[in-house]
Design an enzyme around this catalytic site. Structure first.
Site, PDB file in Angstrom:
ATOM      1  N   GLN A  77       0.814  -1.213   0.000  1.00  0.00           N
ATOM      2  CA  GLN A  77       0.000   0.000   0.000  1.00  0.00           C
ATOM      3  C   GLN A  77       0.852   1.271   0.000  1.00  0.00           C
ATOM      4  OE1 GLN A  77      -3.112  -1.315   3.238  1.00  0.00           O
ATOM      5  NE2 GLN A  77      -3.920   0.384   2.035  1.00  0.00           N
ATOM      6  N   HIS A  78       0.213   2.372  -0.403  1.00  0.00           N
ATOM      7  CA  HIS A  78       0.709   3.744  -0.224  1.00  0.00           C
ATOM      8  C   HIS A  78       1.846   4.164  -1.154  1.00  0.00           C
ATOM      9  CE1 HIS A  78      -1.645   3.219   3.342  1.00  0.00           C
ATOM     10  NE2 HIS A  78      -0.725   2.545   3.992  1.00  0.00           N
ATOM     11  N   ASP A 241      -2.118  -4.871  -0.157  1.00  0.00           N
ATOM     12  CA  ASP A 241      -1.755  -6.158   0.437  1.00  0.00           C
ATOM     13  C   ASP A 241      -2.584  -6.491   1.669  1.00  0.00           C
ATOM     14  OD1 ASP A 241      -0.568  -4.124   1.906  1.00  0.00           O
ATOM     15  OD2 ASP A 241       1.452  -4.956   1.824  1.00  0.00           O
TER      16      ASP A 241
END
Length: 495
Positions: A77-78, A241
């Site tokens: 992520q991110h 994830d």
């Protein structure tokens, strides 16, 4: 067959399963990592593509078949992937654990009116590591690169783009950007306007949003040939994830708790409604299964434990010995495990410390137990926020830390919950494959749901289940209280 791909921090994994979730083939390929003293953590997106190709080929080779009907991609992520007008990557992707943008994150919160105002307007508080502050960092530190931005993607979206030629975003992963309203499931243009000065450059760079049950597209013919799979292979929306890990552990209905003990640690529990947390500590993410997935992440987990073992010249197997030998609380030794700064609590510039060292507890075994306890107590504090103080009854544990029976027993004893381990260790891959099953069914007129798929595919490893030992509850309560007191003593503003 269905293919699940999980692009993590350390590498990319591929898992081929049948319609019951039974594994048919596996593959793995490592990633490089660009690190800097300033907190930079970056990777070249092309490394993910190469790792995807390698891991998929290995999995296909083990399966002895290439008849893949659909695939799904799980991604860390991110991460920020920026492309120019020619669809070329502009610079290495800044990752979830990049703390170089801490200053920009604080500045962005102020630009948006402060912590409380962010929560009121968008339902989420930007944290260092989320995607938004990375864009402000680029504007301030790399203005020439910033001006070239025409497309903004997350890691799993970039891999979907490589696979299909389509750019689309899905609610779960999008909710970790901090420029997405988690309640309305729409992009929050005001956040991007605050970064680019209302030019509209960043908002125009966003991909269209789609539901988690939808299909991104089909694998491009040239990509299919390179991977060795059918060109008509369907690609599901994919997701972050944690969202895919939730699906892979059956966390698609209320009442289920999943805890991931990897490089970072996360804990989350599916809800049918948005989170109403007002502390800013709980990430009120959307799930990739139609609901919401309130989540707490700590940035220090197995990296702390492995770093401690390596420093002491110990092996992974010796975790069990240390936890068996030393009593809960490590005889007063507390490890505040902030080796990479920390997200929860929000301490991006924090550093780790050992508190309460004495002649009695200054041993290798005490240090190992203190490291495991420090990581565990941090993430359990996050679980308390999600459950609002309620005791969990069952916790599903995944990630590298789940392999340690002693660590799982510690979690059971400290919480009073039954701790279980999914039969399939690679829950992110499995979740992506399960989502692909739903996308394939719906593409051909079916109406199968993720709950139905989870009931069929998300199995539990019966011989790994551990129950709590009530006689140790008091000792763990005292140890957790001491951890909290020492944390607040080191960082008084948290009280």
């Amino acid at each position: 067959m269905y293919l699940g791909i999980d692009c993590g921090t350390q590498g990319t994994k591929a898992l081929l399963v049948d319609e019951n979730g039974s594994p048919l083939g596996r593959g793995y390929a490592k990633h490089l990592l660009i690190e800097g003293e300033s907190g930079a953590r970056e990777q070249e997106p092309k490394w993910w593509v190469e790792a995807l190709k390698s891991s998929v080929r290995i999995a296909l080779g083990q399966a002895g078949s290439a008849e893949v009907s659909a695939l799904g991609v799980s991604g860390q992520q991110h991460g920020l992937v920026v492309l120019d007008e020619a669809y070329e990557v502009i610079r290495p992707a800044k990752l979830w654990n990049d703390t170089q943008t801490a200053g920009q994150n604080a500045e962005l919160i102020e630009l948006l009116g402060g912590r409380d105002e962010c929560l009121r307007r968008f339902g989420i508080l930007p944290l260092t590591g989320y995607t938004a502050s990375k864009l402000l960092w680029m504007k301030q530190v790399e203005p020439a690169n910033f001006k070239r931005i025409r497309h903004i993607l997350l890691p799993h979206e970039y891999l979907n783009f490589w696979l299909t030629g389509e750019m689309k975003a899905e609610y779960g992963d999008a909710s970790g950007t901090a420029f997405f309203d988690v309640r309305t499931r729409m992009w929050a243009r005001e956040v991007l306007d605050a970064i680019d000065g209302r030019t509209g450059q960043l908002f125009r760079a966003l991909p269209p949003l789609m539901g988690s049950e939808e299909t991104v597209g089909v694998v491009l013919e040239e990509v299919a040939r390179e991977l060795g799979i059918p060109p008509g292979c369907i690609v599901s929306s994919g997701g972050g994830d944690n969202m895919m890990g939730a699906i892979g552990t059956g966390n698609v209905r209320e009442g289920v708790v999943t805890m991931s003990l990897g490089t970072s640690s996360t804990v989350y529990s599916y809800q049918d409604h948005p989170s109403d947390d007002r502390t800013g500590e709980v990430a009120p993410f959307c799930s990739s299964s139609g609901g919401w997935l309130p989540l707490v992440c700590t940035m220090n987990a197995t990296n702390v434990v492995m770093g401690t073992l390596n420093l002491l010249g110990k092996t992974v197997e010796e975790i069990e010995l240390a936890l068996a030998e030393i009593k809960p609380g490590a005889d007063g030794l507390t490890f505040l495990p902030f080796l990479n700064g920390e997200r929860t609590p929000d301490l991006p510039l924090a550093r780790g410390s050992l508190v309460g060292i004495s002649a009695m507890n200054y041993t290798a075994s005490h240090l190992v137990r203190a490291a495991v306890e420090g990581v565990s107590f941090g993430i359990l504090s996050g679980l308390n926020l999600i459950l609002k103080g309620r005791r969990p009854e069952v916790i599903l544990v995944i990630g590298g830390g789940a392999r340690s029976e002693g660590w799982r027993q510690l979690l059971a004893d400290a919480t009073g919950a039954s701790v279980r381990v999914p039969a399939e260790e690679e829950s992110g891959c499995l979740g992506a494959a399960m989502q692909a099953m739903v996308a394939y069914s719906r593409a051909y007129g079916g109406a199968i749901t993720l709950v139905e798929v989870a009931d069929r595919c998300a199995k539990i490893s019966a011989d790994a289940t551990l129950t709590p030992r009530p006689e140790l509850r008091e000792a763990y309560d005292r140890a957790r209280q001491l951890y909290t007191e020492r944390l607040h003593s080191a960082y008084p503003h948290l009280v």
